[in-house]
Design an enzyme around this catalytic site. Structure first.
Site, PDB file in Angstrom:
ATOM      1  N   SER A 148       0.847  -1.201   0.000  1.00 17.58           N
ATOM      2  CA  SER A 148       0.000   0.000   0.000  1.00 17.58           C
ATOM      3  C   SER A 148       0.877   1.242   0.000  1.00 17.58           C
ATOM      4  O   SER A 148       1.597   1.506   0.971  1.00 17.58           O
ATOM      5  CB  SER A 148      -0.893   0.002   1.236  1.00 17.58           C
ATOM      6  OG  SER A 148      -1.356   1.315   1.468  1.00 17.58           O
ATOM      7  N   HIS A 197      -0.972  -1.305  -4.413  1.00 13.41           N
ATOM      8  CA  HIS A 197      -2.263  -0.992  -3.794  1.00 13.41           C
ATOM      9  C   HIS A 197      -2.367   0.524  -3.608  1.00 13.41           C
ATOM     10  O   HIS A 197      -1.545   1.125  -2.911  1.00 13.41           O
ATOM     11  CB  HIS A 197      -2.354  -1.710  -2.445  1.00 13.41           C
ATOM     12  CG  HIS A 197      -3.657  -1.550  -1.739  1.00 13.41           C
ATOM     13  ND1 HIS A 197      -4.748  -2.357  -1.993  1.00 13.41           N
ATOM     14  CD2 HIS A 197      -4.058  -0.673  -0.783  1.00 13.41           C
ATOM     15  CE1 HIS A 197      -5.761  -1.993  -1.213  1.00 13.41           C
ATOM     16  NE2 HIS A 197      -5.369  -0.977  -0.472  1.00 13.41           N
ATOM     17  N   ASP A 230      -4.562   3.639  -2.325  1.00 15.98           N
ATOM     18  CA  ASP A 230      -5.674   3.992  -1.433  1.00 15.98           C
ATOM     19  C   ASP A 230      -6.211   5.378  -1.757  1.00 15.98           C
ATOM     20  O   ASP A 230      -5.531   6.381  -1.543  1.00 15.98           O
ATOM     21  CB  ASP A 230      -5.181   3.960   0.024  1.00 15.98           C
ATOM     22  CG  ASP A 230      -4.926   2.545   0.501  1.00 15.98           C
ATOM     23  OD1 ASP A 230      -5.887   1.750   0.490  1.00 15.98           O
ATOM     24  OD2 ASP A 230      -3.777   2.229   0.863  1.00 15.98           O
ATOM     25  N   MET A 258      -8.816   8.197  -0.907  1.00 13.77           N
ATOM     26  CA  MET A 258      -9.666   8.644   0.217  1.00 13.77           C
ATOM     27  C   MET A 258     -10.162  10.057  -0.039  1.00 13.77           C
ATOM     28  O   MET A 258      -9.389  10.917  -0.486  1.00 13.77           O
ATOM     29  CB  MET A 258      -8.864   8.611   1.513  1.00 13.77           C
ATOM     30  CG  MET A 258      -8.237   7.264   1.810  1.00 13.77           C
ATOM     31  SD  MET A 258      -7.444   7.269   3.414  1.00 13.77           S
ATOM     32  CE  MET A 258      -6.677   5.652   3.431  1.00 13.77           C
ATOM     33  N   HIS A 314      -8.114   0.917  -4.472  1.00 12.18           N
ATOM     34  CA  HIS A 314      -9.057   0.761  -3.359  1.00 12.18           C
ATOM     35  C   HIS A 314      -9.755   2.105  -3.130  1.00 12.18           C
ATOM     36  O   HIS A 314      -9.147   3.038  -2.595  1.00 12.18           O
ATOM     37  CB  HIS A 314      -8.244   0.321  -2.117  1.00 12.18           C
ATOM     38  CG  HIS A 314      -9.038   0.164  -0.870  1.00 12.18           C
ATOM     39  ND1 HIS A 314      -8.452   0.027   0.365  1.00 12.18           N
ATOM     40  CD2 HIS A 314     -10.382   0.114  -0.655  1.00 12.18           C
ATOM     41  CE1 HIS A 314      -9.395  -0.098   1.289  1.00 12.18           C
ATOM     42  NE2 HIS A 314     -10.575  -0.040   0.701  1.00 12.18           N
ATOM     43  N   MET A 337     -11.965   4.444  -1.273  1.00  8.81           N
ATOM     44  CA  MET A 337     -12.649   4.751  -0.008  1.00  8.81           C
ATOM     45  C   MET A 337     -13.287   6.118  -0.166  1.00  8.81           C
ATOM     46  O   MET A 337     -12.868   7.108   0.432  1.00  8.81           O
ATOM     47  CB  MET A 337     -11.631   4.724   1.142  1.00  8.81           C
ATOM     48  CG  MET A 337     -11.211   3.305   1.531  1.00  8.81           C
ATOM     49  SD  MET A 337      -9.654   3.275   2.424  1.00  8.81           S
ATOM     50  CE  MET A 337      -8.528   3.350   1.053  1.00  8.81           C
ATOM     51  N   MET A 358     -11.634  -5.656   5.244  1.00  6.75           N
ATOM     52  CA  MET A 358     -10.896  -4.610   5.969  1.00  6.75           C
ATOM     53  C   MET A 358     -10.645  -5.117   7.389  1.00  6.75           C
ATOM     54  O   MET A 358     -11.591  -5.408   8.128  1.00  6.75           O
ATOM     55  CB  MET A 358     -11.700  -3.306   6.030  1.00  6.75           C
ATOM     56  CG  MET A 358     -11.758  -2.519   4.736  1.00  6.75           C
ATOM     57  SD  MET A 358     -10.157  -2.157   3.965  1.00  6.75           S
ATOM     58  CE  MET A 358      -9.297  -1.249   5.264  1.00  6.75           C
ATOM     59  N   ASP A 384      -6.707  -6.227   4.172  1.00  7.80           N
ATOM     60  CA  ASP A 384      -6.020  -4.927   4.193  1.00  7.80           C
ATOM     61  C   ASP A 384      -6.120  -4.331   5.594  1.00  7.80           C
ATOM     62  O   ASP A 384      -7.217  -4.095   6.100  1.00  7.80           O
ATOM     63  CB  ASP A 384      -6.735  -4.023   3.158  1.00  7.80           C
ATOM     64  CG  ASP A 384      -6.089  -2.662   3.005  1.00  7.80           C
ATOM     65  OD1 ASP A 384      -5.034  -2.409   3.610  1.00  7.80           O
ATOM     66  OD2 ASP A 384      -6.672  -1.834   2.271  1.00  7.80           O
TER      67      ASP A 384
HETATM   68  C1  DX5 Z   1      -6.303   1.752   5.291  1.00  2.17           C
HETATM   69  C2  DX5 Z   1      -5.792   1.405   3.919  1.00  2.17           C
HETATM   70  C3  DX5 Z   1      -4.675   0.444   3.921  1.00  2.17           C
HETATM   71  C4  DX5 Z   1      -3.451   0.862   4.695  1.00  2.17           C
HETATM   72  C5  DX5 Z   1      -2.802  -0.399   5.201  1.00  2.17           C
HETATM   73  O1  DX5 Z   1      -7.481   2.427   5.179  1.00  2.17           O
HETATM   74  O2  DX5 Z   1      -6.823   0.886   3.122  1.00  2.17           O
HETATM   75  O3  DX5 Z   1      -4.336   0.021   2.598  1.00  2.17           O
HETATM   76  O4  DX5 Z   1      -2.529   1.599   3.962  1.00  2.17           O
HETATM   77  O5  DX5 Z   1      -1.731  -0.056   6.003  1.00  2.17           O
HETATM   78  P1  DX5 Z   1      -1.127  -1.034   7.106  1.00  2.17           P
HETATM   79  O6  DX5 Z   1      -0.645  -2.258   6.391  1.00  2.17           O
HETATM   80  O7  DX5 Z   1      -0.028  -0.225   7.713  1.00  2.17           O
HETATM   81  O8  DX5 Z   1      -2.240  -1.341   8.075  1.00  2.17           O
HETATM   82 ZN    ZN Z   2      -6.319  -0.097   1.196  1.00  2.00          ZN
END
Ligand code: DX5
Ligand code: ZN
Length: 215
Positions: free
Chosen positions: A7, A32, A34, A36, A65, A67, A136, A175
């Site tokens: 990620s 990956h 993220d 947001m 991903h 969010m 999650m 994740d």
């Molecule tokens: C959290 C993200 C993850 C995050 C995981 O909302 O979706 O992808 O970066 O990070 P670690 O592995 O540090 O929990």
């Molecule tokens: Zn993620």
């Protein structure tokens, strides 16, 4: 086969190109990303522009991903930017079935993410259309959080309900808080795609981190 998808949330963004190359050199299978929006989760990251940048400089498939609220407004933009997998959250839109069809019509693998409090029964009428389910194991928004143990019960429940209905190359992704202590609990339950933020990027030997996650 166990795939590892680092990620980028935990990467050094001032050296993004170098960080992405380091993922490749360490044996990562995906990147990956993220996304947001500051509404669905209490954090803001980046949009299609960075996804496009990753596509330009890396051959690794992009695991995007989302969010974000109302992902329907952005699915086509992320597809155009180069996403190979698009994962939307069960909790983020009313018309989940329609969004899955949209993702698939763009020639991209479609996944659904379940927040820690969302039951696997949500998948009853869509599982046959999916390429991936994301469990999650933290509340989404930040990297570096601790793994929530009830995720394991949820995966057990998922296996009881759906194991016989999954296509051969189905991806079961987890994740949040994935590290050298939690990975085995997941892979022994059939999880075949591990997302790793903090553990991978903070490891002094990233190649070794991936070897351990896959072991
Ligand atoms: C959290 C993200 C993850 C995050 C995981 O909302 O979706 O992808 O970066 O990070 P670690 O592995 O540090 O929990
Ligand atoms: Zn993620």
């Amino acid at each position: 086969m166990i795939y590892v998808s680092p990620s980028l949330l935990s990467a050094d963004f001032t050296n993004l190109e170098k960080e992405i190359k380091s993922c490749e050199e360490s044996g990562a299978d995906y990147l990956h990303l993220d996304i947001m929006d500051g509404h669905f989760v209490p954090n803001i990251t980046f949009g299609p522009f960075i996804v496009e940048f990753c596509k330009k400089i890396s051959k690794l498939p992009l695991d995007v991903h989302l969010m974000i609220e109302k992902p329907e407004n952005y699915i086509e933009k992320f597809a155009k930017a180069g996403a190979d997998i698009i994962v939307i959250h069960a909790e983020s839109t009313v018309h989940i079935h329609r969004q899955i069809q949209l993702i698939k019509s763009l020639g991209i693998k479609a996944g659904i993410a379940l927040n820690p409090a969302t039951s696997v029964e949500f998948l009853d009428y869509i599982i046959d259309d999916l390429d991936l389910v994301l469990f999650m194991s933290v509340n989404p928004g930040f990297s570096g959080q601790s793994f929530i143990p009830s995720t394991l019960d949820k995966i057990d429940q998922f296996n009881i309900y759906y194991q016989d209905r999954l296509k051969e190359d189905f991806l079961i992704q987890v994740d949040g808080g994935v590290n050298d202590k939690t990975h085995k609990l997941l892979t022994e339950r059939g999880v075949n795609m591990l997302v790793s933020g903090n553990y991978f990027f903070k490891h002094p030997n990233r190649k070794e981190a991936i070897r351990i996650l896959k072991s």
